[in-house]
Design an enzyme around this catalytic site. Structure first.
Site, PDB file in Angstrom:
ATOM      1  N   LYS A  68      13.046   4.109   9.631  1.00 15.48           N
ATOM      2  CA  LYS A  68      12.505   2.830  10.118  1.00 15.48           C
ATOM      3  C   LYS A  68      13.587   1.779  10.371  1.00 15.48           C
ATOM      4  O   LYS A  68      13.496   1.013  11.329  1.00 15.48           O
ATOM      5  CB  LYS A  68      11.464   2.281   9.133  1.00 15.48           C
ATOM      6  CG  LYS A  68      10.196   3.123   9.094  1.00 15.48           C
ATOM      7  CD  LYS A  68       9.162   2.497   8.180  1.00 15.48           C
ATOM      8  CE  LYS A  68       7.943   3.394   8.069  1.00 15.48           C
ATOM      9  NZ  LYS A  68       6.893   2.817   7.254  1.00 15.48           N
ATOM     10  N   ASP A 105       2.966  -1.865  10.025  1.00 16.18           N
ATOM     11  CA  ASP A 105       2.601  -1.536   8.636  1.00 16.18           C
ATOM     12  C   ASP A 105       1.894  -2.696   7.924  1.00 16.18           C
ATOM     13  O   ASP A 105       0.843  -2.504   7.296  1.00 16.18           O
ATOM     14  CB  ASP A 105       3.849  -1.159   7.825  1.00 16.18           C
ATOM     15  CG  ASP A 105       4.342   0.240   8.171  1.00 16.18           C
ATOM     16  OD1 ASP A 105       3.540   1.074   8.599  1.00 16.18           O
ATOM     17  OD2 ASP A 105       5.554   0.489   7.998  1.00 16.18           O
ATOM     18  N   GLY A 130       7.920  -3.978  -6.844  1.00 23.21           N
ATOM     19  CA  GLY A 130       8.933  -3.361  -5.990  1.00 23.21           C
ATOM     20  C   GLY A 130       9.514  -4.357  -5.007  1.00 23.21           C
ATOM     21  O   GLY A 130       8.827  -5.312  -4.596  1.00 23.21           O
ATOM     22  N   GLY A 242      -2.966   4.086  -0.082  1.00 26.62           N
ATOM     23  CA  GLY A 242      -2.579   3.595   1.238  1.00 26.62           C
ATOM     24  C   GLY A 242      -3.108   4.399   2.416  1.00 26.62           C
ATOM     25  O   GLY A 242      -2.621   4.232   3.533  1.00 26.62           O
TER      26      GLY A 242
HETATM   27  P1  ATR Z   1      13.361   1.548   0.405  1.00 27.39           P
HETATM   28  O1  ATR Z   1      14.126   2.516   1.210  1.00 27.39           O
HETATM   29  O2  ATR Z   1      11.911   1.456   0.712  1.00 27.39           O
HETATM   30  O3  ATR Z   1      13.991   0.206   0.289  1.00 27.39           O
HETATM   31  P2  ATR Z   1      14.168   1.894  -2.231  1.00 27.39           P
HETATM   32  O4  ATR Z   1      15.337   1.054  -1.919  1.00 27.39           O
HETATM   33  O5  ATR Z   1      14.406   3.200  -2.923  1.00 27.39           O
HETATM   34  O6  ATR Z   1      13.348   2.230  -0.997  1.00 27.39           O
HETATM   35  O7  ATR Z   1      13.150   0.987  -3.070  1.00 27.39           O
HETATM   36  C1  ATR Z   1      12.133   1.536  -3.762  1.00 27.39           C
HETATM   37  C2  ATR Z   1      11.511   0.498  -4.702  1.00 27.39           C
HETATM   38  O8  ATR Z   1      10.856   1.203  -5.755  1.00 27.39           O
HETATM   39  C3  ATR Z   1      12.531  -0.406  -5.398  1.00 27.39           C
HETATM   40  O9  ATR Z   1      11.903  -1.650  -5.629  1.00 27.39           O
HETATM   41  C4  ATR Z   1      12.779   0.333  -6.710  1.00 27.39           C
HETATM   42  O10 ATR Z   1      13.245  -0.486  -7.743  1.00 27.39           O
HETATM   43  P3  ATR Z   1      14.829  -0.853  -7.847  1.00 27.39           P
HETATM   44  O11 ATR Z   1      15.087  -1.865  -6.796  1.00 27.39           O
HETATM   45  O12 ATR Z   1      15.003  -1.373  -9.204  1.00 27.39           O
HETATM   46  O13 ATR Z   1      15.544   0.456  -7.606  1.00 27.39           O
HETATM   47  C5  ATR Z   1      11.373   0.801  -7.018  1.00 27.39           C
HETATM   48  N1  ATR Z   1      11.274   1.946  -7.929  1.00 27.39           N
HETATM   49  C6  ATR Z   1      11.519   3.230  -7.657  1.00 27.39           C
HETATM   50  N2  ATR Z   1      11.238   4.013  -8.724  1.00 27.39           N
HETATM   51  C7  ATR Z   1      10.774   3.177  -9.697  1.00 27.39           C
HETATM   52  C8  ATR Z   1      10.297   3.373 -11.038  1.00 27.39           C
HETATM   53  N3  ATR Z   1      10.247   4.587 -11.574  1.00 27.39           N
HETATM   54  N4  ATR Z   1       9.906   2.297 -11.729  1.00 27.39           N
HETATM   55  C9  ATR Z   1       9.939   1.074 -11.175  1.00 27.39           C
HETATM   56  N5  ATR Z   1      10.390   0.818  -9.923  1.00 27.39           N
HETATM   57  C10 ATR Z   1      10.787   1.856  -9.189  1.00 27.39           C
END
Ligand code: ATR
Length: 281
Positions: A68, A105, A130, A242
């Site tokens: 994306k 989205d 998140g 979703g």
């Molecule tokens: P994107 O590509 O959509 O930005 P990403 O950067 O991997 O994906 O972000 C995923 C989100 O899920 C982030 O907010 C991540 O938290 P961090 O910023 O602290 O990494 C969150 N996330 C993923 N696994 C998680 C978990 N097990 N518990 C809580 N938050 C989680």
């Protein structure tokens, strides 16, 4: 003889994508003659694949993970909502051959919440879990709906603070980590973390959801996600995944491509019955 107009979704992995089925149902319902396929395209082959698709006469593309942001950078011009989310899920070739990038989205989420489920965002206390790309894509449309307040909680607090600072021009957003949520209650909790994809859950207190509160997971699967189950366990009025948002964002893309708005309910019903459970009711 001219063939059918061609559309596709690019992503990696893409095998389980429901988009071809959704667009096939839209096309049948609106009597549009088109073909829509799913193609596995890794990030490193994105540019050549998109260029090839359009140069061979393709009309429009959906882009999903992990493409994306690349689609946003690729588009010759972008809509305001794509610009705000810095991500594009829909590409369309224009009459002058320039590629327009849009992001449907956020609009898909709002339509699913408000129209399909009768959930009002106005004056609601909303929590988003998140602060990654999925959260960025929904912030602007949520703020447009005038919530009472909006809190962004993230494992890595700094990411939430950065997003809040970037979007504060559109409305008040408070950033925090999960521990800071102690004692607060919300009418709507949206899970925008990727935790559900690994059947994990952020650490959430049992009293976080207000009476009659609603849970919404941006993720979906063939069984209730861990966050949908959390909502059910915590007496959510509705605990939704979703799938509805997926169909609504597709309908918005279809409208952009074909100028016709398909009915979404029959398509959501077909997808629900295919997976044999209806989330949240
Ligand atoms: P994107 O590509 O959509 O930005 P990403 O950067 O991997 O994906 O972000 C995923 C989100 O899920 C982030 O907010 C991540 O938290 P961090 O910023 O602290 O990494 C969150 N996330 C993923 N696994 C998680 C978990 N097990 N518990 C809580 N938050 C989680």
């Amino acid at each position: 003889m001219a063939g059918k107009d061609r559309y596709a979704v690019f992503g990696c992995p893409i095998k389980h994508s429901k988009s071809p089925r959704i667009h096939q149902l839209f096309a049948e319902q609106t009597q549009q003659s088109l073909e829509y396929t799913a193609q596995e395209v890794p990030a490193e082959r994105f540019r050549e694949s998109v260029t090839g698709f359009f140069s061979r006469g393709g009309k429009g593309l959906n882009c999903t993970l992990p493409l994306k942001e690349l689609a946003w950078a690729f588009a010759d011009l972008t809509t305001k909502r794509a610009e705000l989310s810095r991500a594009v899920n829909t590409l369309v070739i224009q009459d002058d051959d320039r590629i327009l990038g849009d992001n449907t989205d956020g609009c898909g989420l709002i339509t699913d919440l408000k129209v399909n489920h009768g959930i009002s965002l106005k004056n609601s206390r909303i929590l988003i879990l998140g602060a990654g790309g999925a959260c960025r894509g929904i912030l602007a449309p949520i703020l447009e709906n005038s919530p009472h307040h909006l809190i962004l909680a993230n494992r890595t607090r700094q990411r939430a603070s950065d997003l809040a600072a970037e979007f504060c021009i559109l409305g008040d957003i408070e950033a925090c980590d999960f521990a800071d949520l102690k004692g607060q209650q919300f009418d709507l909790i949206i899970n925008a973390t990727s935790a559900s994809l690994n059947d994990q859950l952020p650490p959430l207190a049992d009293d976080l959801l207000a009476r009659e509160g609603v849970c919404y997971d941006l993720a979906y699967g063939n069984k209730p996600t861990s966050f949908v189950r959390w909502g059910m366990d915590n007496n959510a009025k509705k605990s939704l995944d979703g799938l509805g948002m997926l169909v609504e964002q597709a309908a918005e893309a279809f409208f952009l491509w074909r100028g016709i708005r398909p009915q979404t309910k029959p398509v959501i019903d077909v997808l629900h019955s295919a997976r044999r459970f209806v989330s949240g009711v």
